[in-house]
Structure formats: structure tokens, C-alpha cells
Scaffold this active site. Structure first.
Site, PDB file in Angstrom:
ATOM      1  N   GLU A   1       2.495   6.222  -8.069  1.00  0.00           N
ATOM      2  CA  GLU A   1       2.688   7.515  -8.654  1.00  0.00           C
ATOM      3  C   GLU A   1       1.825   8.607  -8.217  1.00  0.00           C
ATOM      4  O   GLU A   1       2.097   9.817  -7.785  1.00  0.00           O
ATOM      5  CB  GLU A   1       2.438   7.307 -10.221  1.00  0.00           C
ATOM      6  CG  GLU A   1       3.573   6.586 -10.983  1.00  0.00           C
ATOM      7  CD  GLU A   1       3.312   6.225 -12.282  1.00  0.00           C
ATOM      8  OE1 GLU A   1       2.137   6.349 -12.641  1.00  0.00           O
ATOM      9  OE2 GLU A   1       4.003   5.830 -13.131  1.00  0.00           O
TER      10      GLU A   1
ATOM     11  N   GLY B   1      -2.855   1.457   1.490  1.00  0.00           N
ATOM     12  CA  GLY B   1      -2.597   2.723   2.035  1.00  0.00           C
ATOM     13  C   GLY B   1      -1.779   2.820   3.671  1.00  0.00           C
ATOM     14  O   GLY B   1      -1.946   3.769   4.396  1.00  0.00           O
TER      15      GLY B   1
END
Length: 448
Positions: free
Chosen positions: A63, A327
């Protein structure tokens, strides 16, 4: 009365929350950072600021990444705004730090007691609160309503399963959804489910994840490593518990001797010529998945040991690759020719396939995609995703796809077309949020 009982239960649960955070903090130290913030207690005074404070709540890593494009769009309309980011997970908070500019603020989501939510709003004084996608907390909604501070849900999604759960607690859920100032769902189906709960649906404005731009350098690096490997790469993306073991057991049936370190004759199967990559959904499971791979008789090569040069290919290295970094999903999608969609081969609702498409990586998904039903259907219709009945069929289809150059090229082209066709939600949402905030300020001026 009902919310009073809920409030009492949440107040009594505070010691259990602390214990839970300390247990998680043993594996992920980020959970131990700034614990008093969880209860609306802040040690530093708030610096002064002339512009509006826009509070954006992003629970988790996914999110928070999706919110990045919304933050950019909001800054274009409100260049003097101060961003307040709140989170519920350590990975979300770490990712959110990348979005902050000088003067911006970051904190944990307050635990949903009356006292914590009141202290949170008194301290930060936001002009509007924006919840991302899913999480609605009864006391938070009620406290914002009492302070006449608009609280909205952006890029909202609500699955059939979540709707059934909310209806079972309708006495608590309905006032919470109805207490929002605006809801902007991702899809018409989401809008219908929100309407069932009495939420103030204003418009269907789309999914922010389509507007996110993957890291081009990561994609290029991944593709370069794939070329060096000299063999097709298939990954299971954002895998969940149970899926890794199922995949490894399937691979055992056609693994060559170098992979299994056994002397049996290699089975002639397309999948035995594929480099397999596993990228778990949750970082706290990296170690467990590495141990599982080895326990099933495979060698494991971990991304965390590759550095900038990529995997060690000196001995052909047909190990199972493990994506144990954060990431770098764009790198993994660049590295893979095809991705098996994690969470879709067990009844878990599937993971988001939009980033895979944006990176040009076709997806093979299982039967369970109810968390992202419309996006999955649209991707399948566009040819960017293929549906199978189970993981065995998914492995076979992925193996077939990566050995068919023409079909693979068509699927990659479909990924780009699918991604481009659904962009624009960030600008639409930013304009809607600012409109609600301005209308609220004007209303307060008139009544003041």
C-alpha cells in the site's frame, strides 16, 4: 453501547498488542521503534507549518508503494502541504520514509482506542485523513467524525470474503463505513460491496497501482542477469506458506542431477532446463524458505549473497534462486521470463499482478484471486495473465510458455497494453481528496 463494548475490548487488549509487537520485533527490529506512538503518545513537539497537513495511512509495504504516486499527485495540487504518513507494519514504515520531504511527518497508526485516536488527532491536527485500500477502524472513524475532520478511503477494495466478515459484525462495521466522508473504490464490483455496507461511495476512480512506475534500472539489471544465466527463468512471486513446498515437490519430478545432487538420469522435460526463482511474500520467512529448499534436497542461491554482479554462474549453478531482499520486485520481474502468482494456488486470494505486467513479465495464476478479482480478470482478457487450475498445471504452462518465443513475446506485449489502458487513478484521486478537504474547510468557516 456496541462501540463502547468494542472500545473496552480494545483498551483491555493493549498489553497483548505490546507482547505481539515485541515478538515480531525479535525478528524485525523495526516493530520495536517508537512503541508509545502506537498508543498516541509523542515525545517531540510538532513543528509549525503554514500549509495543510494531509494524513495518509498506508498499512503495509504494498500500500505504501502504491501511495507514492498519489503523494506525487497531491504535491502537484498542494505544493505547500505537509505529509503525515502512518503505517501498521515495519516494512511499510521503512518504505514510507522514502516519500518524506523536509517538514513531513511519520508515525505508527494509533491503536483503535478512544484515547489513542484522540491524542493522535490533537497532536498532528490534519486537515484530512486518507485511508488506503482496506483498513477501517471504528473508533478512528468516530473520533474523526466528532472532530469534523474528513476521513476518506482511496483506491478502496473489498472482497466478497471481507464483505461477509463485515456483515457478520454489521453492528460495528456499518457505522464505521457509513461514518466515512467519501469512498472511491477501485472497481464497480468493489463499489457495489461498499454500498451494501452503507459506505458513501462517490465514484469509481481506479487502482493506484497502475500508475506506479517500476524502477527501470532494476528491470534492466534483472534482464541482464537473465541473459547471463543462458536459460529461461521462472519465479513464483510473493509466495505464501505452503506454496514453496508444493513447488519444490513438483520440481523434484523432473530435476536434473546437478540440481538434486543425485546420480539418477535426468528426465527429459522442459522444466528441467529452467532456472527457478522463489520470492516469498513476507521477509520474516526468508530463512525458513531457505531451509525448506535445502531440506527438499535442492541447493539454494540467495539474492542477499549476489551483490551487484548477480548470481554465481561459474558452475552452471542450476540451484533454486531465493529472492531474499526488500524493495527489488522490479528486479525480480525483470529477471523472470514468467511469474507464477503467489497466493493464488492456495485459498489466500492472490497477490497483485499489476507490477508484474508493468515490468513486462507475464503471469500464470491459480484459481484463488478474489483479493484482486477484476484486475486478474482484465489481465487474463488482455493476454497478460493465464489461468490454471492448480500449481502443477501452472508449472507445466510456465515451462511451455518460456520455450515458445512467439507466444512469450505476445504475452509481454499484452502486459504493456494492459498497464497503459488503466492508468490515471492518481490524478483523479488527488483532485477528489483536495475537493473534499476544501469543502470541509469552507463548511467549518461558515459554521464558525
Amino acid at each position: 453501547m456496541i462501540r463502547a463494548l468494542y472500545s473496552l475490548a480494545m483498551w483491555l487488549a493493549q498489553p497483548l498488542l505490546v507482547l505481539k509487537l515485541k515478538r515480531r520485533g525479535a525478528k524485525e527490529p523495526g516493530y520495536l521503534h517508537a512503541l508509545p506512538e502506537r498508543f498516541g503518545r509523542y515525545s517531540q513537539p510538532l513543528p509549525s507549518h503554514d500549509g495543510p497537513t494531509v494524513w495518509l495511512h498506508t498499512v503495509s509495504l504494498g500500500e505504501t508503494r502504491a501511495a507514492a504516486v498519489l503523494v506525487t499527485a497531491l504535491r502537484q495540487i498542494l505544493p505547500d502541504m505537509r505529509l503525515l504518513l502512518t503505517h501498521g507494519t515495519a516494512t511499510g514504515r521503512a518504505e514510507g520514509a522514502k516519500l518524506l520531504l523536509p517538514g513531513d511527518l511519520q508515525a505508527w497508526q494509533p491503536w483503535d482506542t478512544v484515547g489513542a485516536t484522540q491524542r493522535f488527532l490533537r497532536h498532528f491536527k490534519p486537515q484530512i485523513g486518507v485511508l488506503m485500500e482496506t483498513e477501517i477502524w471504528p473508533n478512528l472513524v468516530a473520533t474523526c467524525h466528532a472532530r469534523q475532520m474528513p476521513l476518506v478511503l482511496a483506491s478502496g477494495r473489498l472482497s466478497d470474503k471481507s464483505l461477509r466478515q463485515a456483515e457478520q459484525l454489521a453492528w460495528l462495521a456499518r457505522p464505521a463505513y457509513a461514518g466515512l466522508n467519501a469512498v472511491w473504490p477501485q472497481t464497480p464490483q468493489d463499489a457495489q460491496r461498499f454500498n451494501t455496507l452503507g459506505a458513501p461511495v462517490r465514484a469509481v476512480l481506479g487502482n493506484l497501482k497502475f500508475d506506479a512506475t517500476p524502477d527501470a534500472q532494476q528491470i534492466a539489471t534483472g534482464r541482464g542477469w537473465r541473459q547471463q544465466a543462458g536459460r529461461p527463468v521462472v519465479m513464483i512471486a510473493s509466495s505464501r506458506e505452503g506454496e514453496e513446498l508444493a513447488l519444490l515437490q513438483i520440481l523434484k519430478a523432473f530435476s536434473p542431477p546437478a540440481l538434486m545432487h543425485q546420480g539418477q538420469e535426468a528426465i527429459d522435460h522442459e522444466a528441467s532446463q529452467i532456472q527457478w526463482l522463489i520470492v516469498p511474500r513476507h521477509p520474516q520467512r526468508f530463512e525458513a524458505v531457505a531451509e525448506l529448499i535445502q531440506a527438499q534436497g535442492f541447493a539454494v542461491s540467495r539474492r542477499s549473497s549476489w551483490g551487484t554482479e548477480g548470481p554465481n554462474l561459474s558452475a552452471g549453478a542450476p540451484d533454486i534462486w531465493l529472492g531474499d531482499s526488500l524493495g527489488e520486485m522490479a528486479l525480480y520481474f525483470g529477471l523472470a521470463d514468467v511469474a507464477l502468482l503467489g497466493g493464488s494456488f492456495e485459498p489466500l486470494g492472490g497477490q497483485n499482478l499489476i507490477e508484474a505486467a508493468a515490468c513486462g513479465c507475464p503471469v500464470v495464476m491459480g484459481p484463488h484471486t478474489f483479493n484482486f478479482a477484476l484486475a486478474s480478470e482484465q489481465a487474463q482478457e488482455a493476454g497478460a495473465a493465464l489461468r490454471v487450475a492448480d500449481l502443477s498445471e501452472g508449472v507445466a504452462l510456465a515451462a511451455e510458455l518460456v520455450t515458445d518465443a512467439e507466444r512469450l513475446a505476445q504475452a509481454r506485449q499484452a502486459c504493456g497494453q494492459f498497464s497503459q489502458a488503466h492508468r490515471g487513478a492518481a490524478q483523479r484521486l488527488a483532485r477528489a481528496i483536495v475537493h473534499v478537504m476544501n469543502a470541509s474547510v469552507a463548511g467549518l468557516v461558515r459554521t464558525g
